[in-house]
Enzyme design. Structure first.
Site, PDB file in Angstrom:
ATOM      1  N   ASP A   1       0.861  -1.179   0.000  1.00 54.78           N
ATOM      2  CA  ASP A   1       0.000   0.000   0.000  1.00 54.78           C
ATOM      3  C   ASP A   1       0.904   1.237   0.000  1.00 54.78           C
ATOM      4  O   ASP A   1       1.651   1.456   0.972  1.00 54.78           O
ATOM      5  CB  ASP A   1      -0.862  -0.050   1.274  1.00 54.78           C
ATOM      6  CG  ASP A   1      -1.770   1.152   1.442  1.00 54.78           C
ATOM      7  OD1 ASP A   1      -1.571   2.174   0.754  1.00 54.78           O
ATOM      8  OD2 ASP A   1      -2.676   1.080   2.296  1.00 54.78           O
ATOM      9  N   VAL A   2       0.822   2.034  -1.057  1.00 53.90           N
ATOM     10  CA  VAL A   2       1.752   3.166  -1.189  1.00 53.90           C
ATOM     11  C   VAL A   2       1.546   4.237  -0.124  1.00 53.90           C
ATOM     12  O   VAL A   2       2.406   5.097   0.057  1.00 53.90           O
ATOM     13  CB  VAL A   2       1.662   3.823  -2.586  1.00 53.90           C
ATOM     14  CG1 VAL A   2       2.128   2.866  -3.669  1.00 53.90           C
ATOM     15  CG2 VAL A   2       0.256   4.360  -2.871  1.00 53.90           C
TER      16      VAL A   2
ATOM     17  N   ASN B   1       2.807   5.827  -9.781  1.00 51.97           N
ATOM     18  CA  ASN B   1       1.646   5.774 -10.672  1.00 51.97           C
ATOM     19  C   ASN B   1       0.345   5.410  -9.966  1.00 51.97           C
ATOM     20  O   ASN B   1      -0.742   5.727 -10.459  1.00 51.97           O
ATOM     21  CB  ASN B   1       1.950   4.755 -11.785  1.00 51.97           C
ATOM     22  CG  ASN B   1       0.734   4.396 -12.595  1.00 51.97           C
ATOM     23  OD1 ASN B   1       0.307   5.152 -13.458  1.00 51.97           O
ATOM     24  ND2 ASN B   1       0.135   3.239 -12.299  1.00 51.97           N
TER      25      ASN B   1
ATOM     26  N   TYR C   1      -9.996  14.175  -6.034  1.00 52.37           N
ATOM     27  CA  TYR C   1      -9.037  13.721  -7.057  1.00 52.37           C
ATOM     28  C   TYR C   1      -8.305  14.912  -7.687  1.00 52.37           C
ATOM     29  O   TYR C   1      -7.068  14.908  -7.823  1.00 52.37           O
ATOM     30  CB  TYR C   1      -9.796  12.918  -8.116  1.00 52.37           C
ATOM     31  CG  TYR C   1      -8.938  12.301  -9.189  1.00 52.37           C
ATOM     32  CD1 TYR C   1      -8.299  11.074  -8.982  1.00 52.37           C
ATOM     33  CD2 TYR C   1      -8.774  12.926 -10.429  1.00 52.37           C
ATOM     34  CE1 TYR C   1      -7.529  10.499  -9.979  1.00 52.37           C
ATOM     35  CE2 TYR C   1      -8.003  12.354 -11.428  1.00 52.37           C
ATOM     36  CZ  TYR C   1      -7.383  11.142 -11.202  1.00 52.37           C
ATOM     37  OH  TYR C   1      -6.615  10.572 -12.196  1.00 52.37           O
TER      38      TYR C   1
ATOM     39  N   LYS D   1      -4.306  15.796  -7.568  1.00 55.11           N
ATOM     40  CA  LYS D   1      -3.469  15.921  -8.769  1.00 55.11           C
ATOM     41  C   LYS D   1      -2.863  17.318  -8.864  1.00 55.11           C
ATOM     42  O   LYS D   1      -1.730  17.473  -9.331  1.00 55.11           O
ATOM     43  CB  LYS D   1      -4.274  15.563 -10.021  1.00 55.11           C
ATOM     44  CG  LYS D   1      -4.735  14.108 -10.071  1.00 55.11           C
ATOM     45  CD  LYS D   1      -3.559  13.123 -10.033  1.00 55.11           C
ATOM     46  CE  LYS D   1      -4.019  11.678 -10.222  1.00 55.11           C
ATOM     47  NZ  LYS D   1      -2.898  10.724 -10.239  1.00 55.11           N
TER      48      LYS D   1
HETATM   49  C1  BGC Z   1      -9.201  10.190 -14.608  1.00 52.74           C
HETATM   50  C2  BGC Z   1     -10.160   9.559 -15.590  1.00 52.74           C
HETATM   51  C3  BGC Z   1     -10.650  10.577 -16.589  1.00 52.74           C
HETATM   52  C4  BGC Z   1      -9.506  11.361 -17.200  1.00 52.74           C
HETATM   53  C5  BGC Z   1      -9.995  12.501 -18.091  1.00 52.74           C
HETATM   54  C6  BGC Z   1      -8.121  10.881 -15.392  1.00 52.74           C
HETATM   55  O1  BGC Z   1      -7.164  11.430 -14.530  1.00 52.74           O
HETATM   56  O2  BGC Z   1      -8.676   9.213 -13.744  1.00 52.74           O
HETATM   57  O3  BGC Z   1     -11.249   9.006 -14.896  1.00 52.74           O
HETATM   58  O4  BGC Z   1     -11.359   9.918 -17.633  1.00 52.74           O
HETATM   59  O5  BGC Z   1      -8.696  11.899 -16.184  1.00 52.74           O
HETATM   60  O6  BGC Z   1     -11.019  13.252 -17.530  1.00 52.74           O
END
Ligand code: BGC
Length: 268
Positions: free
Chosen positions: A66-67, A93, A166, A170
């Site tokens: 598990d990272v 990744n 998310y 990122k």
């Molecule tokens: C996500 C995907 C998505 C893509 C473009 C990625 O980083 O994990 O679910 O389709 O970005 O939106």
């Protein structure tokens, strides 16, 4: 005979049992690298990738972990040291999505995405840099002391409703990568990222699994096709190789133009 681009190099790829990571495992092995195929709870898939690589004359081992757990992360590098004598390239990744509308998002969902996508990347990168220093530079392998390659996302720049955790992770990866690159370049450690767009993998099956969804998705991709894991693997191999020795602190967008604001192609 010319050497393959990653001859003599060792790569640890996190989240390598499926999707982009699995594509990278095959791509790095084909480029001559020995590969540690990290997985979390997918031993069969990881072993199948290892076998495939071995069948093609490459070298690979599977490694569970598990990272987001420091002890697991150290264990992955120990496996690399045991199997191949060290690591020259980290492909950080591993990533997950825990999607929810903003006011519906639970603290668990927020934390889960941040833990894997950002903290996991941090922990693996930190351990990689410590190990690179201990190993020392070896011109027989690479001009760099080591390379760290993050799998970011177009969502490090494109806001994403329903995916605040998310996108925040990122966006964090972008600044983690750039700050590391600035700090570590004097030691000849190259840190970069790839920002994939929509790639055909299990994480986004809902976006390409039906003809209607795919048609919708195409409105977001000027180049007119979904990406494949091989598209990312090819970019990753290049970024990790000495052909990219002067590439430091860059995010390479591999997205068919998704980050070009395609809705502005008409109007505005
Ligand atoms: C996500 C995907 C998505 C893509 C473009 C990625 O980083 O994990 O679910 O389709 O970005 O939106």
């Amino acid at each position: 005979m010319t050497q393959p681009p990653l001859a003599n190099q060792r790569v640890l790829i996190t989240g390598a049992s499926s999707g982009i990571g699995a594509g990278m495992a095959a791509g790095f092995a084909a480029a001559g690298a020995a590969v540690v195929v990290n997985h979390f709870g997918q031993p069969d898939a990881a072993e199948a990738i290892v076998r495939q690589i071995a069948d093609q004359g490459g070298r690979a081992v599977a490694a569970a972990g598990d990272v987001s757990k420091p002890a697991d992360v150290a264990g992955l590098f120990d496996i690399a040291a045991e199997a191949f004598g060290g690591v020259d390239i980290l492909a950080a990744n591993a990533g997950i999505q825990k999607d929810a509308a903003f006011t519906e998002m639970s603290l668990e969902e927020w934390r889960a995405a941040l833990e894997v996508d950002l903290t996991g990347a941090f922990l693996c990168a930190q351990e990689a840099v410590r190990r690179f220093r201990r190993q020392g530079i070896d011109p027989g392998r690479s001009k760099a002391l080591g390379k760290v390659l993050f799998t970011s996302s177009v969502h490090q720049v494109i806001p994403w409703a329903g995916h605040a955790n998310y996108a925040a992770a990122k966006g964090g990866v972008k600044m983690l990568m750039e700050s590391m690159a600035q700090e570590l370049a004097p030691e000849k450690i190259r840190v970069n990222a790839i920002a994939p767009g929509a790639i055909r993998t299990p994480i986004n099956r809902a976006a390409w699994g039906t003809p209607a969804a795919k048609q919708d998705l195409m409105r977001l991709i000027p180049y007119g096709r979904i990406g494949e894991p091989e598209d990312i693997a090819a970019a990753a191999v290049w970024l990790a190789s000495d052909a990219a020795d002067y590439v430091v602190g860059t995010t390479l967008f591999v997205d068919g133009g998704m980050s070009l604001y395609p809705s502005f192609a008409h109007g505005g």
